[in-house]
Structure formats: structure tokens, C-alpha cells
Design an enzyme around this catalytic site. Structure first.
Site, PDB file in Angstrom:
ATOM      1  N   LYS A 131       1.138   4.066  -3.145  1.00  0.00           N
ATOM      2  CA  LYS A 131       0.817   5.475  -2.951  1.00  0.00           C
ATOM      3  C   LYS A 131       2.033   6.355  -3.225  1.00  0.00           C
ATOM      4  O   LYS A 131       1.905   7.479  -3.723  1.00  0.00           O
ATOM      5  CB  LYS A 131       0.285   5.714  -1.540  1.00  0.00           C
ATOM      6  CG  LYS A 131      -1.083   5.086  -1.294  1.00  0.00           C
ATOM      7  CD  LYS A 131      -2.115   5.572  -2.307  1.00  0.00           C
ATOM      8  CE  LYS A 131      -3.506   5.028  -2.037  1.00  0.00           C
ATOM      9  NZ  LYS A 131      -4.500   5.500  -3.027  1.00  0.00           N
TER      10      LYS A 131
ATOM     11  N   TYR B 149       0.831  -1.204   0.000  1.00  0.00           N
ATOM     12  CA  TYR B 149       0.000   0.000   0.000  1.00  0.00           C
ATOM     13  C   TYR B 149       0.867   1.256   0.000  1.00  0.00           C
ATOM     14  O   TYR B 149       0.639   2.183  -0.789  1.00  0.00           O
ATOM     15  CB  TYR B 149      -0.917  -0.012   1.225  1.00  0.00           C
ATOM     16  CG  TYR B 149      -1.856   1.176   1.295  1.00  0.00           C
ATOM     17  CD1 TYR B 149      -2.995   1.227   0.513  1.00  0.00           C
ATOM     18  CD2 TYR B 149      -1.600   2.238   2.159  1.00  0.00           C
ATOM     19  CE1 TYR B 149      -3.860   2.311   0.576  1.00  0.00           C
ATOM     20  CE2 TYR B 149      -2.459   3.325   2.233  1.00  0.00           C
ATOM     21  CZ  TYR B 149      -3.588   3.353   1.443  1.00  0.00           C
ATOM     22  OH  TYR B 149      -4.438   4.432   1.502  1.00  0.00           O
TER      23      TYR B 149
ATOM     24  N   THR C  41     -13.838   7.561   7.579  1.00  0.00           N
ATOM     25  CA  THR C  41     -14.603   6.999   6.466  1.00  0.00           C
ATOM     26  C   THR C  41     -15.150   5.636   6.884  1.00  0.00           C
ATOM     27  O   THR C  41     -14.718   5.059   7.888  1.00  0.00           O
ATOM     28  CB  THR C  41     -13.703   6.797   5.232  1.00  0.00           C
ATOM     29  OG1 THR C  41     -12.660   5.851   5.580  1.00  0.00           O
ATOM     30  CG2 THR C  41     -13.072   8.112   4.788  1.00  0.00           C
TER      31      THR C  41
END
Length: 208
Positions: A99, A95, A130
Site C-alpha cells: 500500500k 500489506y 466491509t
């Protein structure tokens, strides 16, 4: 959406508004686990490639297919990355790497597209409240404590909101006319200051 669907989706968008001059891309999913220790080589490689396709290749292809129109309108592209591409994160190698690739890509793209007056920038949010954050917290031993830990990670003592992310996008899209190739960090100060960082005896369920 499959890669093959991107051109038709963009065509529909531009047909609906010939003056459209902005594209915002956001893709990615965070899987926190010890991929370097616990995954077999073939599985780890496939996981890395899949996340690269989702987070990086999709943004690249969206830009590729949108640029012929954006060059005509002198528009701009905004990619959503993550704070972790700046500071790293425990147990999130793929990840973080993807990014980081996004922010590197926008710099190179900003150089190439400057001759067309197309601006290319990125935003790196930190902890934003979120449904995904809530879901990750719910899988820990103490979700309430995990959420509080997430809030405490920021100097401002809270998480950011999707509305604040949208405001940052609007700034780069409309007001930041002299900005290209930049990565706007939207973090509430999470990356600032000294802190205890040794993980040698860490037993936290969630590293957010």
C-alpha cells in the site's frame, strides 16, 4: 482478473463511453500473521511477490493501458491504498509495504502525466465496515469485542462506510481539479493523538 485481461476490459469500458475520463483501482487482501518469524524464506518471498502483483502491479498496468485514452480526455486516476501505509500495522509487513508502494507510485505518475493534464491521486481509508472486516473479526475469540475495538480506533467512534469512500472518490474525480499527487486520508481521525502503543505484552487476537 488476470493481467492479460486488463487491456480488453479497459477497451470495452472506453468503447461503451468514449468520454470516460476516470479510472479507479482497488486491489489487495490483508493477511495478518508473523511472516518474518513463521514463514520460510521461499514462502515469504512468494507471498510478498503475490501481494505486490495484486496490489501494485495490477494498478500500474491498469494505468498504463488506460493512459492513452485518459490523455485524450484529460482524465484522472484514483488508486485506493490504506491508512496503514501512513501509520504501519502489526504483523502486516507485505500489506503495508504494497500500500505504501501505491501511494509512492501515484506521486511519480502525477509528475509524468501532468504534461497531459491527467491528475493522479490516491485515497487511504482506515477502518471501513466491509464484508472482509466482518470476516476477519469473525475469526477472533470475541468478534463483538473486536468490532467494538475497531470502532473505538477512530476519534469519531465508528467505522467508515463504503458510501463515504465513494464520496471521496467522487470528490477527487470531479471537484478536486487542482489536486494531483495527493493521498487523501479517510480515517475518522484514527491516526491522531497519543495512545498506548507498546506491544510487548499484547495478546490481542486481532490487530485492526
Amino acid at each position: 482478473m488476470a493481467f492479460t485481461d486488463i487491456p480488453s476490459a479497459l477497451e470495452a469500458k472506453f468503447l461503451a463511453s468514449a468520454r470516460e475520463s476516470r479510472i479507479v483501482t482497488l486491489a489487495g487482501i490483508k493477511a495478518i500473521h508473523r511472516i518474518l518469524e513463521n514463514s520460510r524464506a521461499a514462502r515469504a518471498a512468494q507471498e510478498f511477490r503475490s501481494l505486490m502483483d495484486l496490489s501494485v502491479v495490477s494498478c500500474f498496468l491498469t494505468a498504463k493501458f488506460a493512459l492513452p485514452h485518459l490523455r485524450k480526455t484529460k482524465g484522472n486516476i484514483i488508486d485506493i491504498a490504506s491508512l496503514v501505509n501512513v501509520i504501519g500495522q502489526k504483523y502486516a509487513v507485505p500489506y503495508v509495504a504494497t500500500k505504501g508502494a501505491v501511494t509512492a507510485m501515484i506521486k511519480a505518475m502525477a509528475i509524468d502525466e501532468s504534461k497531459y493534464s491527467v491528475r493522479v491521486n490516491s485515497i487511504s481509508p482506515g477502518n471501513i465496515w466491509t464484508p472482509m472486516w466482518e470476516k476477519l473479526a469473525s475469526h477472533t475469540a470475541n468478534p463483538e469485542a473486536t468490532i467494538q475495538e475497531g470502532k473505538d480506533a477512530q476519534l469519531l467512534g465508528r467505522m467508515g462506510t463504503p458510501a463515504e469512500c465513494a464520496a471521496a472518490v467522487l470528490y477527487l474525480a470531479s471537484d478536486a481539479t487542482f489536486c494531483t499527487g495527493i493521498n487523501l486520508v479517510l480515517s475518522g481521525g484514527a491516526e491522531l493523538g497519543y495512545a498506548q502503543k507498546s506491544h510487548r505484552n499484547s495478546s490481542s487476537d486481532f490487530e485492526g
